[in-house]
Each structure stands twice: as C-alpha cells, then as structure tokens.
Design an enzyme around this catalytic site. Structure first.
Site, PDB file in Angstrom:
ATOM      1  N   GLN A   4       0.849  -1.191   0.000  1.00 40.52           N
ATOM      2  CA  GLN A   4       0.000   0.000   0.000  1.00 40.52           C
ATOM      3  C   GLN A   4       0.889   1.248   0.000  1.00 40.52           C
ATOM      4  OE1 GLN A   4      -3.771  -0.137   2.392  1.00 40.52           O
ATOM      5  NE2 GLN A   4      -2.564   1.190   3.689  1.00 40.52           N
ATOM      6  N   SER A  39       4.820  -1.198   3.983  1.00 38.49           N
ATOM      7  CA  SER A  39       5.006  -2.561   4.496  1.00 38.49           C
ATOM      8  C   SER A  39       5.147  -3.551   3.347  1.00 38.49           C
ATOM      9  CB  SER A  39       3.807  -2.979   5.355  1.00 38.49           C
ATOM     10  OG  SER A  39       3.620  -2.073   6.407  1.00 38.49           O
ATOM     11  N   GLU A 122      -8.127  -2.157   6.728  1.00 39.59           N
ATOM     12  CA  GLU A 122      -6.901  -2.406   7.496  1.00 39.59           C
ATOM     13  C   GLU A 122      -7.180  -2.254   8.992  1.00 39.59           C
ATOM     14  OE1 GLU A 122      -3.593   0.060   6.359  1.00 39.59           O
ATOM     15  OE2 GLU A 122      -2.361  -0.650   8.025  1.00 39.59           O
ATOM     16  N   GLU A 229      -4.153   8.935  17.956  1.00 44.28           N
ATOM     17  CA  GLU A 229      -4.696  10.302  18.066  1.00 44.28           C
ATOM     18  C   GLU A 229      -5.677  10.572  16.920  1.00 44.28           C
ATOM     19  OE1 GLU A 229      -1.417   9.589  18.271  1.00 44.28           O
ATOM     20  OE2 GLU A 229      -1.185   9.900  20.428  1.00 44.28           O
TER      21      GLU A 229
HETATM   22  C1  FAD Z   1       4.206  -0.727  11.308  1.00 41.07           C
HETATM   23  C2  FAD Z   1       3.773   0.312  10.317  1.00 41.07           C
HETATM   24  C3  FAD Z   1       3.393  -0.079   9.045  1.00 41.07           C
HETATM   25  C4  FAD Z   1       2.994   0.881   8.104  1.00 41.07           C
HETATM   26  N1  FAD Z   1       2.664   0.454   6.845  1.00 41.07           N
HETATM   27  C5  FAD Z   1       2.302   1.368   5.916  1.00 41.07           C
HETATM   28  C6  FAD Z   1       2.012   0.943   4.572  1.00 41.07           C
HETATM   29  O1  FAD Z   1       2.086  -0.240   4.232  1.00 41.07           O
HETATM   30  N2  FAD Z   1       1.674   1.886   3.669  1.00 41.07           N
HETATM   31  C7  FAD Z   1       1.581   3.206   3.993  1.00 41.07           C
HETATM   32  O2  FAD Z   1       1.243   4.004   3.119  1.00 41.07           O
HETATM   33  N3  FAD Z   1       1.873   3.651   5.250  1.00 41.07           N
HETATM   34  C8  FAD Z   1       2.231   2.750   6.211  1.00 41.07           C
HETATM   35  N4  FAD Z   1       2.534   3.179   7.492  1.00 41.07           N
HETATM   36  C9  FAD Z   1       2.543   4.612   7.779  1.00 41.07           C
HETATM   37  C10 FAD Z   1       1.415   5.075   8.692  1.00 41.07           C
HETATM   38  O3  FAD Z   1       0.176   5.080   8.009  1.00 41.07           O
HETATM   39  C11 FAD Z   1       1.822   6.478   9.179  1.00 41.07           C
HETATM   40  O4  FAD Z   1       3.012   6.336   9.938  1.00 41.07           O
HETATM   41  C12 FAD Z   1       0.746   7.105  10.024  1.00 41.07           C
HETATM   42  O5  FAD Z   1      -0.372   7.441   9.247  1.00 41.07           O
HETATM   43  C13 FAD Z   1       1.262   8.379  10.742  1.00 41.07           C
HETATM   44  O6  FAD Z   1       1.873   9.247   9.847  1.00 41.07           O
HETATM   45  P1  FAD Z   1       3.318   9.858  10.164  1.00 41.07           P
HETATM   46  O7  FAD Z   1       4.236   8.730  10.503  1.00 41.07           O
HETATM   47  O8  FAD Z   1       3.689  10.746   9.037  1.00 41.07           O
HETATM   48  O9  FAD Z   1       3.137  10.711  11.498  1.00 41.07           O
HETATM   49  P2  FAD Z   1       2.546  12.190  11.596  1.00 41.07           P
HETATM   50  O10 FAD Z   1       1.310  12.282  10.783  1.00 41.07           O
HETATM   51  O11 FAD Z   1       3.650  13.148  11.311  1.00 41.07           O
HETATM   52  O12 FAD Z   1       2.148  12.261  13.124  1.00 41.07           O
HETATM   53  C14 FAD Z   1       3.102  12.552  14.156  1.00 41.07           C
HETATM   54  C15 FAD Z   1       2.353  12.640  15.479  1.00 41.07           C
HETATM   55  O13 FAD Z   1       1.414  13.733  15.432  1.00 41.07           O
HETATM   56  C16 FAD Z   1       0.100  13.272  15.737  1.00 41.07           C
HETATM   57  N5  FAD Z   1      -0.877  13.991  14.919  1.00 41.07           N
HETATM   58  C17 FAD Z   1      -0.778  14.283  13.598  1.00 41.07           C
HETATM   59  N6  FAD Z   1      -1.874  14.940  13.176  1.00 41.07           N
HETATM   60  C18 FAD Z   1      -2.697  15.057  14.252  1.00 41.07           C
HETATM   61  C19 FAD Z   1      -3.991  15.627  14.455  1.00 41.07           C
HETATM   62  N7  FAD Z   1      -4.672  16.201  13.453  1.00 41.07           N
HETATM   63  N8  FAD Z   1      -4.541  15.542  15.699  1.00 41.07           N
HETATM   64  C20 FAD Z   1      -3.874  14.949  16.722  1.00 41.07           C
HETATM   65  N9  FAD Z   1      -2.638  14.399  16.595  1.00 41.07           N
HETATM   66  C21 FAD Z   1      -2.057  14.446  15.378  1.00 41.07           C
HETATM   67  C22 FAD Z   1       0.106  11.788  15.376  1.00 41.07           C
HETATM   68  O14 FAD Z   1      -0.886  11.073  16.089  1.00 41.07           O
HETATM   69  C23 FAD Z   1       1.525  11.385  15.777  1.00 41.07           C
HETATM   70  O15 FAD Z   1       1.582  11.127  17.163  1.00 41.07           O
HETATM   71  C24 FAD Z   1       2.945   2.250   8.451  1.00 41.07           C
HETATM   72  C25 FAD Z   1       3.323   2.646   9.748  1.00 41.07           C
HETATM   73  C26 FAD Z   1       3.739   1.700  10.670  1.00 41.07           C
HETATM   74  C27 FAD Z   1       4.144   2.151  12.049  1.00 41.07           C
END
Ligand code: FAD
Length: 244
Positions: A4, A39, A122, A229
């Site tokens: 994805q 992933s 998912e 969150e």
């Molecule tokens: C094990 C694992 C597998 C994954 N697999 C995939 C995959 O296969 N494909 C894919 O596309 N992605 C994948 N991801 C990515 C995952 O979808 C993102 O990490 C997730 O959506 C968070 O985005 P970010 O890491 O950019 O964090 P950010 O969006 O930068 O968030 C950072 C922090 O800020 C908080 N935050 C952000 N916005 C808000 C808000 N509006 N209100 C309150 N708090 C907020 C978040 O909760 C977090 O604590 C995977 C992640 C993990 C950990």
C-alpha cells in the site's frame, strides 16, 4: 503480494497533503515522488499507489489510485530497519515511472474514497492481528506460578477488555484504538511477567524474544493504519459529532 503506497515523508496523518504526482502523458501517466513506511514493498509484485493528478489546492479531490508493478523501471525499494530488528517496511522512490492509462483504478480524482475504504479494512483487520499472542500471555501467567495481586488485576482487566471487544461490534476507528491499547498493555504485562529475562535476550526464536518483539511491535500498531490520536479525532468528530 501487494503493498500500500500511501504515506510520504510529509504526508502521514495528513494524507491529503501527499506530493507524489501522476502527470498525464500521451499513452498514460508519468509518476514522480517518494513513499515511506511501505510494508512488505520488498516482497510485493504490485502496489496500490495513491498519487496526485490534480492541483495541490484540491487536496483529497485531486488524488487518484493506480496499480503499480513493483518491478517497473524507475521504482526503487529501500528497506528500513525497525526497533524490533526487522525490516518490515520500506522507502519507495518513484523516478519517472511510466504507467499505462489502464493502470488507473476507477476514475481520476476518485482515489481518496478507495484509499479510505482500504484503510477502513486495514483497521478492522488489525483488530484480529494478535489473538495468538494473547494466548501466549495466558500461558506465561500460568507458568509463572502464583501471580501477585497487581499482576492478577492487570490480567483480569485485559481479559475483560478483550472480551468486550470480542462481543461488541465497534466501528473501525474505535475497534482499532481499543485493540492497539490492549496490545500495548498486554505486551507490557508479558515483559513484566518475564522480569529481568526480558532485558537480555538474543534474536533466536525463544519465548522471551517473542514477548519482547511483541512489546516493541505493539508500539507500531498505535501508528500503522492511522495513529491513536487520529482515531480519537475520527471518533470525536464523526461518531460522537463533537465540534472540531
Ligand atoms: C508498522 C507500520 C506499518 C505501516 N505500513 C504502511 C504501509 O504499508 N503503507 C503506507 O502508506 N503507510 C504505512 N505506514 C505509515 C502510517 O500510516 C503512518 O506512519 C501514520 O499514518 C502516521 O503518519 P506519520 O508517521 O507521518 O506521522 P505524523 O502524521 O507526522 O504524526 C506525528 C504525530 O502527530 C500526531 N498527529 C498528527 N496529526 C494530528 C492531528 N490532526 N490531531 C492529533 N494528533 C495528530 C500523530 O498522532 C503522531 O503522534 C505504516 C506505519 C507503521 C508504524
């Protein structure tokens, strides 16, 4: 296997901010950009790619979904090392990747609805993920002889939460949030029951290594598929109808 390709370095929770572009050319689309946290990209034959076909101001309305062969010229996959020691997810670079028009899934600009549908699946799936490990916790508790009152209390609270989740039919975001909290608490209890042994283990397939892997991996479940969150925001705004 499929992967994805949604998240990007500057677009995770705020997925509608993604920058990977799919530009129309004579016989299809040209893809430019970067994905991250993908992933199993290194094992996948195809990826479900969310890319921008409209202007950035259009946010989610300017996104489209494509079927991307992972061996297409211009696709580079780089595994990322995780806290567990594994390489479950990857960076994926997309440099002038040419896709035929037939690789567009649905209609141009219709990518958001399809992406949200797969994310919903998912979240529901993630509620099933760790049932076998839950059994391991019971075995661990049984094997450790007489539990103290605090550990017994934690185990019972977890059992109640687990049972409530099993019998209740919570909507996707709530189910995912409850599941990720249970996983963190259950894996913490597993590590506590193991005591000092949990601080010194190798990577072999022992019960201790499995419990520590569970403990570390449970943190990732709080992020994957949308963070705790973000699930709370969805529950507050869309389920409870609270103001933004
Ligand atoms: C094990 C694992 C597998 C994954 N697999 C995939 C995959 O296969 N494909 C894919 O596309 N992605 C994948 N991801 C990515 C995952 O979808 C993102 O990490 C997730 O959506 C968070 O985005 P970010 O890491 O950019 O964090 P950010 O969006 O930068 O968030 C950072 C922090 O800020 C908080 N935050 C952000 N916005 C808000 C808000 N509006 N209100 C309150 N708090 C907020 C978040 O909760 C977090 O604590 C995977 C992640 C993990 C950990």
């Amino acid at each position: 296997m499929w992967c994805q390709l949604f998240s990007e370095p500057e677009a995770g929770s705020d997925l509608a901010a993604l920058r990977t572009t799919a530009t129309r050319v004579d016989d299809g689309y040209l893809i430019e950009g970067q994905k991250v946290w993908t992933s199993f990209a290194q094992h996948s034959a195809y990826g479900l790619l969310l890319a921008r076909t409209g202007p950035a101001e259009d946010r989610h309305r300017g996104l489209s979904l494509f079927l991307l062969p992972m061996d297409a010229p211009g696709v580079t996959v780089r595994p990322l090392r995780e806290i567990t020691g594994g390489t479950h997810f990857n960076e994926v670079f997309l440099d002038a990747v040419a896709l035929p028009t037939s690789s567009l899934l649905g209609v141009e600009g219709g990518g958001w609805a399809a992406a949200m549908f797969t994310l919903g699946n998912e979240r529901n799936l993630s509620t099933q993920r760790s049932r076998p490990r839950w059994k391991r916790l019971h075995e661990l508790a049984g094997g450790s002889g007489a539990l103290d009152a605090v550990a017994r209390d934690r185990l019972v609270r977890l059992a109640i939460a687990e049972e409530l989740q099993r019998v209740g039919s919570l909507p996707g975001s709530a189910a995912k949030l409850v599941r990720s909290q249970i996983e963190v608490m259950a894996s913490q209890l597993a590590v506590d029951l193991l005591g000092a042994a949990a601080t010194a283990h190798d990577d072999s397939a022992t019960e201790v290594a499995a419990a520590v892997h569970w403990f570390l991996g449970a943190r990732a479940n709080r992020i994957a598929g949308g963070t705790d969150e973000i699930q709370r925001n969805i529950i507050a705004e869309r389920i409870l109808g609270l103001p933004r």
